[in-house]
Design a protein around this motif. Sequence first.
Motif, PDB file in Angstrom:
ATOM      1  N   LEU A 109       0.809  -1.222   0.000  1.00 47.69           N
ATOM      2  CA  LEU A 109       0.000   0.000   0.000  1.00 47.69           C
ATOM      3  C   LEU A 109       0.846   1.278   0.000  1.00 47.69           C
ATOM      4  N   LEU A 110       1.750   1.354  -0.958  1.00 49.88           N
ATOM      5  CA  LEU A 110       2.601   2.539  -1.099  1.00 49.88           C
ATOM      6  C   LEU A 110       2.393   3.259  -2.422  1.00 49.88           C
ATOM      7  N   LEU A 111       2.347   2.524  -3.521  1.00 46.35           N
ATOM      8  CA  LEU A 111       2.485   3.117  -4.849  1.00 46.35           C
ATOM      9  C   LEU A 111       1.396   4.130  -5.179  1.00 46.35           C
ATOM     10  N   GLN A 112       0.202   3.997  -4.564  1.00 46.92           N
ATOM     11  CA  GLN A 112      -0.856   4.966  -4.863  1.00 46.92           C
ATOM     12  C   GLN A 112      -0.520   6.350  -4.324  1.00 46.92           C
ATOM     13  N   ASP A 113       0.440   6.442  -3.417  1.00 46.17           N
ATOM     14  CA  ASP A 113       0.839   7.722  -2.834  1.00 46.17           C
ATOM     15  C   ASP A 113       2.028   8.342  -3.555  1.00 46.17           C
ATOM     16  N   LEU A 114       2.477   7.732  -4.640  1.00 47.31           N
ATOM     17  CA  LEU A 114       3.609   8.242  -5.408  1.00 47.31           C
ATOM     18  C   LEU A 114       3.113   8.826  -6.718  1.00 47.31           C
ATOM     19  N   ALA A 115       3.517  10.057  -7.010  1.00 46.74           N
ATOM     20  CA  ALA A 115       3.056  10.711  -8.238  1.00 46.74           C
ATOM     21  C   ALA A 115       3.516   9.950  -9.480  1.00 46.74           C
ATOM     22  N   ASP A 116       4.694   9.353  -9.414  1.00 48.52           N
ATOM     23  CA  ASP A 116       5.218   8.592 -10.547  1.00 48.52           C
ATOM     24  C   ASP A 116       5.901   7.329 -10.026  1.00 48.52           C
ATOM     25  N   PRO A 117       5.176   6.215  -9.936  1.00 49.73           N
ATOM     26  CA  PRO A 117       5.751   4.992  -9.355  1.00 49.73           C
ATOM     27  C   PRO A 117       6.940   4.431 -10.114  1.00 49.73           C
ATOM     28  N   LYS A 118       7.202   4.924 -11.343  1.00 43.87           N
ATOM     29  CA  LYS A 118       8.315   4.344 -12.097  1.00 43.87           C
ATOM     30  C   LYS A 118       9.643   4.587 -11.389  1.00 43.87           C
ATOM     31  N   HIS A 119       9.763   5.672 -10.629  1.00 44.49           N
ATOM     32  CA  HIS A 119      11.007   5.917  -9.895  1.00 44.49           C
ATOM     33  C   HIS A 119      11.209   4.861  -8.800  1.00 44.49           C
ATOM     34  N   PHE A 120      10.117   4.453  -8.179  1.00 42.62           N
ATOM     35  CA  PHE A 120      10.202   3.373  -7.186  1.00 42.62           C
ATOM     36  C   PHE A 120      10.624   2.077  -7.867  1.00 42.62           C
ATOM     37  N   LEU A 121      10.077   1.805  -9.042  1.00 40.25           N
ATOM     38  CA  LEU A 121      10.455   0.601  -9.769  1.00 40.25           C
ATOM     39  C   LEU A 121      11.928   0.640 -10.170  1.00 40.25           C
ATOM     40  N   GLN A 122      12.413   1.810 -10.571  1.00 38.58           N
ATOM     41  CA  GLN A 122      13.816   1.947 -10.943  1.00 38.58           C
ATOM     42  C   GLN A 122      14.737   1.697  -9.755  1.00 38.58           C
ATOM     43  N   GLU A 123      14.374   2.232  -8.588  1.00 34.72           N
ATOM     44  CA  GLU A 123      15.165   1.997  -7.383  1.00 34.72           C
ATOM     45  C   GLU A 123      15.116   0.527  -6.978  1.00 34.72           C
ATOM     46  N   SER A 124      13.950  -0.080  -7.140  1.00 30.24           N
ATOM     47  CA  SER A 124      13.808  -1.494  -6.806  1.00 30.24           C
ATOM     48  C   SER A 124      14.697  -2.338  -7.713  1.00 30.24           C
ATOM     49  N   TRP A 125      14.709  -2.003  -8.997  1.00 29.92           N
ATOM     50  CA  TRP A 125      15.580  -2.715  -9.939  1.00 29.92           C
ATOM     51  C   TRP A 125      17.045  -2.558  -9.537  1.00 29.92           C
ATOM     52  N   ARG A 126      17.411  -1.373  -9.116  1.00 30.13           N
ATOM     53  CA  ARG A 126      18.807  -1.116  -8.745  1.00 30.13           C
ATOM     54  C   ARG A 126      19.250  -1.979  -7.576  1.00 30.13           C
ATOM     55  N   VAL A 127      18.435  -2.094  -6.549  1.00 29.69           N
ATOM     56  CA  VAL A 127      18.882  -2.768  -5.325  1.00 29.69           C
ATOM     57  C   VAL A 127      18.627  -4.273  -5.352  1.00 29.69           C
ATOM     58  N   LEU A 128      17.766  -4.741  -6.254  1.00 32.96           N
ATOM     59  CA  LEU A 128      17.511  -6.179  -6.330  1.00 32.96           C
ATOM     60  C   LEU A 128      18.648  -6.906  -7.037  1.00 32.96           C
ATOM     61  N   ARG A 129      18.975  -8.075  -6.534  1.00 31.79           N
ATOM     62  CA  ARG A 129      19.960  -8.920  -7.189  1.00 31.79           C
ATOM     63  C   ARG A 129      19.312  -9.650  -8.369  1.00 31.79           C
ATOM     64  N   LYS A 130      20.152 -10.176  -9.238  1.00 35.33           N
ATOM     65  CA  LYS A 130      19.663 -11.022 -10.314  1.00 35.33           C
ATOM     66  C   LYS A 130      18.954 -12.225  -9.697  1.00 35.33           C
TER      67      LYS A 130
END
Length: 265
Positions: A109-130
């Motif tokens: 229950l976070l993404l609805q509070d973000l004006a542009d969730p793609k930045h969250f997805l980009q950060e998630s991609w950065r910190v996630l391992r293969k």
Amino acid sequence: MTQSISWLQDEIADRMLQKLDIVKLDVKDILIAPDFPGKHLGALSKRFPKAQIISVVDEDVSDFQLWRAKALSNLRSLFGSSISPFASYASSGKFDILDNSVDLIFSNLLLQDLADPKHFLQESWRVLRKGGLIVFSYLGPDTGKELRLQSIKGLKLKNLLSPWDMHDMGDALLAERFSDPVMDMEYLSLEYERSDLLLADARAMKLFDITPLGAIENDVLPQKLTLELIYGHAWVIGKHLAKSKDKVAYVDVKQIGRKARSDSA
């Protein structure tokens, strides 16, 4: 989202954990963002007892709740869990952790509070391992549709910051190089006997600006509130892939190695 609807945070987290039952994942490090506060830490600790957990606490928590979350984290000090305030991510747009450092991101229950969730997805991609996985839930654009269907004097409605529906999110995951996204949606219908309870929940979900209750006539308020709950998960498989275009992923030319050729006489 505030703590006045902690029951919803708990309920949706339980449903997310049930969906994880069918997922096979070797988890060493977990990022919980956000943790309302420290609640999800206990559940994920039981599910993955050997994992190190970074619990990013929601910025609206009280001092006591933050202390409680830290105390719970200290119980897992042997496994290296930690607590950090969500405010740091909200201000910078970045998690204070290294690239390729976690195997699972659990976001309730976070993404609805973000004006542009793609930045969250980009950060998630950065910190996630293969081989890592992002699991999330958020409120979809149909949430609170009863309030929008009628004009209520004294109530200034507003849309959720993110208007993304299930299909928008699926497309965004592919565009940010995630693989095999799975999206799911359900409607949750809440019925109320008292208008003040409906208003409290609607305010906690940020469906309108703060309005004095006395300015609203109870007889014009609906007795029901519909929530659109969207769930999703996606994998990180090819970290060498460039961003996709038209749903097709392209290999970054910088990642293409050149094999030496040996000519024989």
